[in-house]
Design an enzyme around this catalytic site. Structure first.
Site, PDB file in Angstrom:
ATOM      1  N   GLY A   1       0.763  -1.252   0.000  1.00  0.00           N
ATOM      2  CA  GLY A   1       0.000   0.000   0.000  1.00  0.00           C
ATOM      3  C   GLY A   1       0.789   1.295   0.000  1.00  0.00           C
TER       4      GLY A   1
ATOM      5  NE  ARG B   1      -2.082  -3.002  -4.520  1.00  0.00           N
ATOM      6  CZ  ARG B   1      -2.187  -3.208  -3.203  1.00  0.00           C
ATOM      7  NH1 ARG B   1      -2.120  -2.217  -2.364  1.00  0.00           N
ATOM      8  NH2 ARG B   1      -2.370  -4.433  -2.732  1.00  0.00           N
TER       9      ARG B   1
ATOM     10  CG  ASP C   1      -1.744   1.687   2.860  1.00  0.00           C
ATOM     11  OD1 ASP C   1      -1.519   1.302   4.027  1.00  0.00           O
ATOM     12  OD2 ASP C   1      -2.316   0.956   2.022  1.00  0.00           O
TER      13      ASP C   1
ATOM     14  CG  ASP D   1      -8.482  -0.312   9.645  1.00  0.00           C
ATOM     15  OD1 ASP D   1      -9.368   0.482   9.972  1.00  0.00           O
ATOM     16  OD2 ASP D   1      -8.727  -1.481   9.283  1.00  0.00           O
ATOM     17  CB  THR D   2      -6.909  -2.604  13.876  1.00  0.00           C
ATOM     18  OG1 THR D   2      -5.735  -3.185  13.315  1.00  0.00           O
ATOM     19  CG2 THR D   2      -8.143  -3.094  13.139  1.00  0.00           C
ATOM     20  N   GLY D   3      -4.440  -0.402  13.812  1.00  0.00           N
ATOM     21  CA  GLY D   3      -3.158  -0.059  14.436  1.00  0.00           C
ATOM     22  C   GLY D   3      -2.256  -1.260  14.649  1.00  0.00           C
TER      23      GLY D   3
HETATM   24  P1  IMP Z   1      -4.255  -2.220  10.588  1.00  0.00           P
HETATM   25  O1  IMP Z   1      -3.251  -3.237  11.007  1.00  0.00           O
HETATM   26  O2  IMP Z   1      -5.665  -2.666  10.901  1.00  0.00           O
HETATM   27  O3  IMP Z   1      -3.981  -0.818  11.066  1.00  0.00           O
HETATM   28  O4  IMP Z   1      -4.270  -2.273   9.033  1.00  0.00           O
HETATM   29  C1  IMP Z   1      -3.581  -1.474   8.204  1.00  0.00           C
HETATM   30  C2  IMP Z   1      -3.600  -2.099   6.813  1.00  0.00           C
HETATM   31  O5  IMP Z   1      -4.935  -2.462   6.422  1.00  0.00           O
HETATM   32  C3  IMP Z   1      -3.091  -1.097   5.816  1.00  0.00           C
HETATM   33  O6  IMP Z   1      -1.739  -1.334   5.565  1.00  0.00           O
HETATM   34  C4  IMP Z   1      -3.955  -1.364   4.599  1.00  0.00           C
HETATM   35  O7  IMP Z   1      -3.286  -2.221   3.705  1.00  0.00           O
HETATM   36  C5  IMP Z   1      -5.203  -2.067   5.084  1.00  0.00           C
HETATM   37  N1  IMP Z   1      -6.363  -1.139   5.097  1.00  0.00           N
HETATM   38  C6  IMP Z   1      -7.027  -0.680   6.172  1.00  0.00           C
HETATM   39  N2  IMP Z   1      -8.025   0.143   5.824  1.00  0.00           N
HETATM   40  C7  IMP Z   1      -7.996   0.208   4.469  1.00  0.00           C
HETATM   41  C8  IMP Z   1      -8.783   0.924   3.498  1.00  0.00           C
HETATM   42  O8  IMP Z   1      -9.717   1.693   3.809  1.00  0.00           O
HETATM   43  N3  IMP Z   1      -8.435   0.732   2.210  1.00  0.00           N
HETATM   44  C9  IMP Z   1      -7.424  -0.095   1.815  1.00  0.00           C
HETATM   45  N4  IMP Z   1      -6.652  -0.751   2.688  1.00  0.00           N
HETATM   46  C10 IMP Z   1      -6.941  -0.616   4.004  1.00  0.00           C
HETATM   47 MG    MG Z   2      -4.585  -3.395   1.171  1.00  0.00          MG
END
Ligand code: IMP
Ligand code: MG
Length: 194
Positions: A46, A170, A105, A108-110
């Site tokens: 991403g 992308r 990029d 989200d959850t972190g």
């Molecule tokens: P986390 O570990 O939940 O913070 O996820 C982060 C990853 O989830 C990022 O590197 C993205 O690849 C993917 N992601 C989370 N939200 C989105 C979104 O709205 N669009 C596309 N990819 C997302």
């Molecule tokens: Mg993705």
């Protein structure tokens, strides 16, 4: 704009808005790291567009950089990721004693950033700073705050400028939110976290 039925895309940030915000972010980062060499570590896939634009601005501002990439994957079911995250590709460079900027990029959850920072700390870098283009603070499952954030957005699924939905979009120069007109599509949303 899309060949997939039941999906509509609505622009939330134009190419110009992204460009302007990246220049502001670069200003902040350059003032923090001025005169030092920065190791930019991008999370694939991403971050590749964001990172490519950022490093050329760093060059224009005389900040020297080294670039490396890593991949972290999560395996999810339906609309939620399982929370199980695995590092599938590590950095190839030695970052001991280096100033590292970890770039993704979107936060989200972190979980991805939290795990990756912990992992990289083990290599004893001089410092680790984090930078994300987008942040969805309302989605956080583990406490995490990036040092440099482009835009905060509400809980919505976004694509373009490196971000995908089921590997698509992308290449878009702008960022769009996905509007699902048929809820069964939402099940594909969390198919990985690249
Ligand atoms: P986390 O570990 O939940 O913070 O996820 C982060 C990853 O989830 C990022 O590197 C993205 O690849 C993917 N992601 C989370 N939200 C989105 C979104 O709205 N669009 C596309 N990819 C997302
Ligand atoms: Mg993705």
């Amino acid at each position: 704009m899309t060949n997939e039925p039941d999906i509509a895309l609505e622009e939330i940030f134009s190419e110009k808005q992204i460009e302007t915000r990246i220049q502001e972010l670069v200003n902040e980062i350059v003032s923090r790291f001025h005169g030092q060499e920065l190791t930019v570590a991008g999370l694939l896939k991403g971050s590749f567009v964001f990172l490519a634009d950022m490093i050329r601005h760093f060059h224009r501002r005389d900040l020297r950089v080294l670039v490396d990439f890593m991949t972290v994957s999560s395996y999810g079911t339906e609309t939620e990721s399982s929370g199980k995250i695995t590092l599938t590709r590590d950095l190839t460079m030695d970052i001991a004693g280096k100033h590292v900027l970890l770039v993704d990029d979107i936060l989200d959850t972190g979980r991805t950033m939290e795990l990756t920072v912990r992992h990289l700390s083990g290599y004893k870098p001089a410092s680790i700073a984090t930078c994300v283009l987008l942040d969805k603070p309302s989605r956080r499952a583990v406490p995490f705050k990036a040092d440099f954030t482009g835009f905060e957005i509400p809980d919505q699924f976004v694509v373009g400028y490196g971000l995908d939905y089921a590997h698509r979009y992308r290449e878009f120069p702008n960022i769009c939110k996905i509007v699902f007109t048929n809820r069964t599509h939402e099940k594909k949303m969390v198919s990985g976290n690249d």
